[in-house]
Write a protein that holds these residues in place. Sequence first.
Motif, PDB file in Angstrom:
ATOM      1  N   THR A  62       8.751  86.397 -52.702  1.00 25.24           N
ATOM      2  CA  THR A  62       7.457  86.030 -53.290  1.00 25.24           C
ATOM      3  C   THR A  62       7.451  86.335 -54.788  1.00 25.24           C
ATOM      4  O   THR A  62       7.007  85.511 -55.587  1.00 25.24           O
ATOM      5  CB  THR A  62       6.323  86.794 -52.589  1.00 25.24           C
ATOM      6  OG1 THR A  62       6.345  86.488 -51.198  1.00 25.24           O
ATOM      7  CG2 THR A  62       4.971  86.428 -53.162  1.00 25.24           C
ATOM      8  N   VAL A  63       7.945  87.502 -55.158  1.00 26.72           N
ATOM      9  CA  VAL A  63       8.035  87.860 -56.582  1.00 26.72           C
ATOM     10  C   VAL A  63       8.938  86.876 -57.304  1.00 26.72           C
ATOM     11  O   VAL A  63       8.629  86.410 -58.400  1.00 26.72           O
ATOM     12  CB  VAL A  63       8.546  89.309 -56.750  1.00 26.72           C
ATOM     13  CG1 VAL A  63       8.849  89.607 -58.203  1.00 26.72           C
ATOM     14  CG2 VAL A  63       7.525  90.290 -56.222  1.00 26.72           C
ATOM     15  N   SER A  64      10.058  86.523 -56.689  1.00 33.47           N
ATOM     16  CA  SER A  64      10.990  85.579 -57.293  1.00 33.47           C
ATOM     17  C   SER A  64      10.328  84.222 -57.506  1.00 33.47           C
ATOM     18  O   SER A  64      10.504  83.578 -58.542  1.00 33.47           O
ATOM     19  CB  SER A  64      12.225  85.453 -56.410  1.00 33.47           C
ATOM     20  OG  SER A  64      13.272  84.845 -57.105  1.00 33.47           O
ATOM     21  N   GLY A  65       9.560  83.766 -56.542  1.00 35.53           N
ATOM     22  CA  GLY A  65       8.845  82.502 -56.672  1.00 35.53           C
ATOM     23  C   GLY A  65       7.815  82.520 -57.789  1.00 35.53           C
ATOM     24  O   GLY A  65       7.683  81.543 -58.546  1.00 35.53           O
ATOM     25  N   ARG A  66       7.107  83.626 -57.913  1.00 32.77           N
ATOM     26  CA  ARG A  66       6.116  83.745 -58.991  1.00 32.77           C
ATOM     27  C   ARG A  66       6.773  83.738 -60.357  1.00 32.77           C
ATOM     28  O   ARG A  66       6.293  83.099 -61.301  1.00 32.77           O
ATOM     29  CB  ARG A  66       5.294  85.022 -58.811  1.00 32.77           C
ATOM     30  CG  ARG A  66       4.332  84.948 -57.665  1.00 32.77           C
ATOM     31  CD  ARG A  66       3.549  86.220 -57.510  1.00 32.77           C
ATOM     32  NE  ARG A  66       2.677  86.143 -56.348  1.00 32.77           N
ATOM     33  CZ  ARG A  66       2.290  87.170 -55.643  1.00 32.77           C
ATOM     34  NH1 ARG A  66       2.664  88.382 -55.981  1.00 32.77           N
ATOM     35  NH2 ARG A  66       1.507  87.002 -54.586  1.00 32.77           N
ATOM     36  N   VAL A  67       7.887  84.445 -60.472  1.00 30.59           N
ATOM     37  CA  VAL A  67       8.627  84.476 -61.738  1.00 30.59           C
ATOM     38  C   VAL A  67       9.136  83.074 -62.070  1.00 30.59           C
ATOM     39  O   VAL A  67       9.073  82.629 -63.227  1.00 30.59           O
ATOM     40  CB  VAL A  67       9.784  85.498 -61.695  1.00 30.59           C
ATOM     41  CG1 VAL A  67      10.718  85.322 -62.865  1.00 30.59           C
ATOM     42  CG2 VAL A  67       9.223  86.917 -61.674  1.00 30.59           C
ATOM     43  N   ALA A  68       9.659  82.364 -61.074  1.00 32.95           N
ATOM     44  CA  ALA A  68      10.159  81.001 -61.293  1.00 32.95           C
ATOM     45  C   ALA A  68       9.047  80.103 -61.830  1.00 32.95           C
ATOM     46  O   ALA A  68       9.269  79.313 -62.747  1.00 32.95           O
ATOM     47  CB  ALA A  68      10.739  80.426 -60.002  1.00 32.95           C
ATOM     48  N   GLN A 123      14.400  90.948 -58.276  1.00 33.93           N
ATOM     49  CA  GLN A 123      14.774  89.558 -58.464  1.00 33.93           C
ATOM     50  C   GLN A 123      15.352  89.397 -59.853  1.00 33.93           C
ATOM     51  O   GLN A 123      15.093  90.194 -60.747  1.00 33.93           O
ATOM     52  CB  GLN A 123      13.596  88.629 -58.223  1.00 33.93           C
ATOM     53  CG  GLN A 123      12.574  88.509 -59.319  1.00 33.93           C
ATOM     54  CD  GLN A 123      12.996  87.563 -60.427  1.00 33.93           C
ATOM     55  OE1 GLN A 123      12.911  87.931 -61.572  1.00 33.93           O
ATOM     56  NE2 GLN A 123      13.449  86.385 -60.141  1.00 33.93           N
ATOM     57  N   CYS A 124      16.177  88.372 -60.002  1.00 40.80           N
ATOM     58  CA  CYS A 124      16.692  88.023 -61.317  1.00 40.80           C
ATOM     59  C   CYS A 124      16.733  86.508 -61.431  1.00 40.80           C
ATOM     60  O   CYS A 124      16.904  85.802 -60.440  1.00 40.80           O
ATOM     61  CB  CYS A 124      18.068  88.637 -61.567  1.00 40.80           C
ATOM     62  SG  CYS A 124      19.300  88.200 -60.352  1.00 40.80           S
ATOM     63  N   SER A 125      16.526  86.033 -62.633  1.00 40.34           N
ATOM     64  CA  SER A 125      16.544  84.599 -62.908  1.00 40.34           C
ATOM     65  C   SER A 125      17.612  84.311 -63.950  1.00 40.34           C
ATOM     66  O   SER A 125      17.680  84.984 -64.977  1.00 40.34           O
ATOM     67  CB  SER A 125      15.184  84.139 -63.442  1.00 40.34           C
ATOM     68  OG  SER A 125      14.186  84.374 -62.478  1.00 40.34           O
ATOM     69  N   TYR A 126      18.439  83.335 -63.649  1.00 44.38           N
ATOM     70  CA  TYR A 126      19.526  82.925 -64.537  1.00 44.38           C
ATOM     71  C   TYR A 126      19.347  81.465 -64.927  1.00 44.38           C
ATOM     72  O   TYR A 126      18.888  80.652 -64.129  1.00 44.38           O
ATOM     73  CB  TYR A 126      20.888  83.055 -63.830  1.00 44.38           C
ATOM     74  CG  TYR A 126      21.337  84.465 -63.657  1.00 44.38           C
ATOM     75  CD1 TYR A 126      22.113  85.087 -64.632  1.00 44.38           C
ATOM     76  CD2 TYR A 126      20.996  85.194 -62.533  1.00 44.38           C
ATOM     77  CE1 TYR A 126      22.536  86.400 -64.477  1.00 44.38           C
ATOM     78  CE2 TYR A 126      21.413  86.502 -62.365  1.00 44.38           C
ATOM     79  CZ  TYR A 126      22.182  87.096 -63.341  1.00 44.38           C
ATOM     80  OH  TYR A 126      22.596  88.381 -63.191  1.00 44.38           O
ATOM     81  N   LEU A 127      19.736  81.149 -66.147  1.00 42.06           N
ATOM     82  CA  LEU A 127      19.771  79.771 -66.610  1.00 42.06           C
ATOM     83  C   LEU A 127      21.224  79.309 -66.518  1.00 42.06           C
ATOM     84  O   LEU A 127      22.113  79.934 -67.083  1.00 42.06           O
ATOM     85  CB  LEU A 127      19.274  79.669 -68.048  1.00 42.06           C
ATOM     86  CG  LEU A 127      19.233  78.267 -68.640  1.00 42.06           C
ATOM     87  CD1 LEU A 127      18.248  77.385 -67.877  1.00 42.06           C
ATOM     88  CD2 LEU A 127      18.864  78.332 -70.111  1.00 42.06           C
TER      89      LEU A 127
END
Length: 160
Positions: free
Chosen positions: A150-156, A111-115
């Motif tokens: 699920t991992v992406s949701g936890r990171v978010a 997963q990756c998270s971007y602003l």
Amino acid sequence: SDAFKFRIELKDKPCTRRGILATISAIMDSLGLIAPVVLVGKQILQEICYGKGWDEPIDGEVLANWERWRSQLPLRKQLDITRKFKRLHFGRIVTAQLHNMSDASQTGYGQCSYLRLVDENCRIHCSLVLGKARVAPLRSVTIPRLTAATVSGRVANVLK
């Protein structure tokens, strides 16, 4: 410059399960900025975990894959990732959104998270905040993408 850089100094380790684990563990990447690169090394390690002892030398195609991956690690020092989420001369921020993306395959998921920022002139700027990548479990997972989501949701939740 105010940027993340990677200095990977490889020490000569034997081509064994123990040596490969030591090499992979020496890579410090707490934000997951090079997670896709490290994932390949972890997949090689996982491939030999159930067939080799800790100090048995590896050989064949696995050894060739390991040597290729290891030889490409020093190229990461050319990577330069700015620490700022907002670029220079970007206007007053009107909206800020956190975008989380995830995907999976039979061998790994991530997963990756971007602003995503939008200024008063409707200019858009996106910057990587965090990434994660993991090897897929050897036992069959019915829905690997669900695990990645699920991992992406936890990171978010952590980033919020």
